[in-house]
Design a protein around this motif. Structure first.
Motif, short mmCIF file in Angstrom:
data_model
loop_
_atom_site.label_atom_id
_atom_site.label_comp_id
_atom_site.label_asym_id
_atom_site.label_seq_id
_atom_site.Cartn_x
_atom_site.Cartn_y
_atom_site.Cartn_z
N ALA A 170 0.83 -1.20 0.00
CA ALA A 170 0.00 0.00 0.00
C ALA A 170 0.86 1.25 0.00
O ALA A 170 0.53 2.24 -0.67
N ASN A 171 1.96 1.22 0.73
CA ASN A 171 2.90 2.34 0.69
C ASN A 171 3.43 2.55 -0.71
O ASN A 171 3.53 3.69 -1.20
N ALA A 172 3.78 1.45 -1.38
CA ALA A 172 4.27 1.55 -2.75
C ALA A 172 3.18 2.08 -3.68
O ALA A 172 3.45 2.94 -4.53
N ALA A 173 1.94 1.60 -3.51
CA ALA A 173 0.84 2.04 -4.36
C ALA A 173 0.53 3.52 -4.18
O ALA A 173 0.09 4.19 -5.12
N THR A 174 0.77 4.04 -2.98
CA THR A 174 0.54 5.46 -2.71
C THR A 174 1.31 6.34 -3.69
O THR A 174 0.83 7.39 -4.13
N GLU A 175 2.51 5.89 -4.04
CA GLU A 175 3.37 6.66 -4.95
C GLU A 175 3.22 6.22 -6.40
O GLU A 175 3.94 6.72 -7.27
N ARG A 176 2.30 5.29 -6.65
CA ARG A 176 2.18 4.73 -8.00
C ARG A 176 0.73 4.75 -8.49
O ARG A 176 0.26 3.80 -9.09
N GLY A 177 0.03 5.82 -8.18
CA GLY A 177 -1.32 5.99 -8.71
C GLY A 177 -2.44 5.63 -7.77
O GLY A 177 -3.61 5.88 -8.06
N GLY A 178 -2.13 4.99 -6.63
CA GLY A 178 -3.14 4.75 -5.61
C GLY A 178 -4.00 3.51 -5.81
O GLY A 178 -4.95 3.30 -5.06
N ARG A 179 -3.67 2.69 -6.79
CA ARG A 179 -4.44 1.47 -7.01
C ARG A 179 -3.57 0.25 -6.74
O ARG A 179 -2.46 0.14 -7.25
N LEU A 180 -4.11 -0.68 -5.94
CA LEU A 180 -3.39 -1.88 -5.57
C LEU A 180 -4.21 -3.10 -5.96
O LEU A 180 -5.38 -3.20 -5.59
N VAL A 181 -3.62 -4.02 -6.69
CA VAL A 181 -4.28 -5.27 -7.06
C VAL A 181 -3.78 -6.36 -6.12
O VAL A 181 -2.58 -6.56 -5.96
N SER A 182 -4.70 -7.07 -5.51
CA SER A 182 -4.38 -8.17 -4.61
C SER A 182 -4.71 -9.49 -5.29
O SER A 182 -5.85 -9.72 -5.70
N ALA A 183 -3.70 -10.35 -5.45
CA ALA A 183 -3.90 -11.65 -6.08
C ALA A 183 -4.53 -12.62 -5.08
O ALA A 183 -4.05 -12.76 -3.96
N THR A 184 -5.57 -13.31 -5.51
CA THR A 184 -6.27 -14.22 -4.61
C THR A 184 -6.79 -15.43 -5.38
O THR A 184 -6.70 -15.49 -6.62
N LYS A 185 -7.32 -16.37 -4.67
CA LYS A 185 -8.06 -17.49 -5.26
C LYS A 185 -9.09 -17.94 -4.23
O LYS A 185 -9.26 -19.13 -3.94
N SER A 186 -9.81 -16.95 -3.70
CA SER A 186 -10.72 -17.21 -2.59
C SER A 186 -11.99 -17.95 -3.01
O SER A 186 -12.77 -18.36 -2.15
N ASN A 187 -12.19 -18.13 -4.31
CA ASN A 187 -13.35 -18.93 -4.73
C ASN A 187 -13.03 -20.42 -4.74
O ASN A 187 -13.93 -21.25 -4.81
N GLY A 188 -11.75 -20.79 -4.64
CA GLY A 188 -11.40 -22.20 -4.69
C GLY A 188 -10.58 -22.67 -3.49
O GLY A 188 -10.69 -23.82 -3.08
N ILE A 189 -9.76 -21.78 -2.94
CA ILE A 189 -8.96 -22.13 -1.77
C ILE A 189 -9.69 -21.57 -0.56
O ILE A 189 -9.64 -20.37 -0.27
N ILE A 190 -10.35 -22.43 0.16
CA ILE A 190 -11.46 -22.02 1.02
C ILE A 190 -11.08 -21.35 2.33
O ILE A 190 -11.86 -20.58 2.90
N HIS A 191 -9.89 -21.58 2.83
CA HIS A 191 -9.53 -21.01 4.13
C HIS A 191 -8.50 -19.88 4.02
O HIS A 191 -8.72 -18.77 4.48
N THR A 192 -7.34 -20.19 3.41
CA THR A 192 -6.25 -19.22 3.43
C THR A 192 -6.54 -17.98 2.58
O THR A 192 -6.21 -16.87 2.97
N MET A 193 -7.16 -18.17 1.42
CA MET A 193 -7.34 -17.03 0.54
C MET A 193 -8.44 -16.05 1.01
O MET A 193 -8.25 -14.83 0.91
N PRO A 194 -9.57 -16.52 1.53
CA PRO A 194 -10.49 -15.55 2.13
C PRO A 194 -9.85 -14.80 3.29
O PRO A 194 -10.10 -13.59 3.48
N PHE A 195 -9.02 -15.48 4.07
CA PHE A 195 -8.29 -14.83 5.16
C PHE A 195 -7.34 -13.77 4.60
O PHE A 195 -7.25 -12.65 5.10
#
Length: 349
Positions: A170-195
């Protein structure tokens, strides 16, 4: 000289030796220009050592490295030694013992590099959580030699681990346009990715100027190929960040240009800098390895040490060399590793 740094160089295996050799020469040259010194402690910790002693580094290897200001790694891996041995015997212990919990991988389209049309303004930083996640030793193999043989591999995600990676991103994104993409797979990996999603979202709320967008890893991989300039900053788990950063390097023209920094942001321990390309045993010793990733990683190391002007100068030198049309075969050029480095040194001098 008023400033001097102790750097542990671990050339490693294959082309790691080829690229670190010339990159260290370039670092010495730029250090002389900017009035500081670099004391290299070259460590012959590699697959040859494993064959002789059964270890990738000495028993007190971490202790030896702890007195330095930084670590500069080439690459490790040979066909006759299993990858899990080379990686878990050297690279991963260094990352974890020194709590290098951020793996920072920047990528942009470099001058003179031919890549896909329409990505001239490519500029992506992948912030990878570097010490936990999917790269865990918890698990095992059971029922060896039977039809029922199986393997169990546990992932480990902690609130602290996710939050500090998200905070850095987020600190890096602050200086790079303010948008941060978070990679996830919360529709298939049921515990760790929603967390992961929950902790990233909670953490990014600390940064009012940053908007986080969670994207499923498969869709994100496709987007990085089809619309790579739509993304500027990514935060990802250990495995996802590893894969995505190599993908971005491929989009930008070659994995040979990709640098990496393994950071302990609080600077309680030395950080480690390395090209991403691996040991490439098929071209090792042929003098054709691309040193750009190693040079870029060295520039990141200089910047981390506080030598920002020297880092910019080294970066400008290898970018200018590429812009002049000097390139190694992976970039459709004819230059050898040594010829490319000589052109960089010429620009520096």
């Amino acid at each position: 000289m008023s400033r001097s740094y102790v750097i542990d160089a671990i050339p490693g295996d294959g082309i790691g030796v080829d690229v670190t050799d010339v990159a260290m020469q370039c670092v010495d040259a730029v250090a002389g220009i900017y009035g500081f010194g670099v004391q290299w402690r070259v460590r012959d910790w590699n697959s040859d050592l494993y064959r002789k002693a059964g270890r990738m580094m000495p028993v007190d290897g971490i202790e030896q490295l702890s007195s330095g200001d930084g670590i500069y790694l080439g690459a490790v891996g040979t066909p006759d030694v299993p990858d899990d041995v080379t990686l878990w015997g050297l690279l991963i212990p260094i990352r974890r013992e020194f709590d290098q919990y951020i793996n920072l991988r920047p990528m942009r389209l470099l001058p003179g590099v031919v890549a896909m049309p329409g990505i001239e303004d490519l500029d992506i930083v992948v912030v990878r959580e570097n010490v936990e996640g999917e790269y865990s030793q918890i698990g095992g193999r059971f029922g060896a030699g039977t039809d029922g043989e199986f393997a169990v591999q546990e992932s480990v995600f902690t609130r602290r681990g996710i939050a500090r990676a998200a905070r850095y991103a987020a600190n890096a994104a602050t200086e790079r346009g303010g948008r941060l993409v978070s990679a996830t797979k919360s529709n298939g990996i049921i515990h760790t990715m929603p967390f992961w999603d929950e902790v990233v979202a909670e953490t990014v709320k600390e940064f009012p100027g940053v908007v986080v967008e969670k994207v499923l890893i498969d869709a994100l991989a496709a987007r990085l190929v089809m619309k790579p300039t739509s993304i500027r900053t990514i935060v990802a788990s250990n495995l996802f960040g590893d894969i995505l950063s190599d993908l971005v390097a491929g989009v930008a023209g070659s994995i040979g240009i990709a640098p990496s920094a393994n950071l302990n942001p609080e600077r309680r321990h030395p950080s480690m800098f390395e090209p991403v390309h691996g040991s490439a045993p098929d071209i090792a010793g042929k003098g054709i390895a691309n040193p750009v990733g190693a040079l870029w990683a060295a520039a990141m190391m200089l910047d981390h040490l506080g030598e920002a002007e020297a880092a910019r100068s080294l970066t400008s030198a290898f970018e200018g060399t590429l812009a002049d049309g000097t390139a190694t075969p992976d970039l459709k050029g004819t230059a050898t590793t040594a010829e490319f480095a000589a052109a960089v040194l010429s620009r520096l001098s």
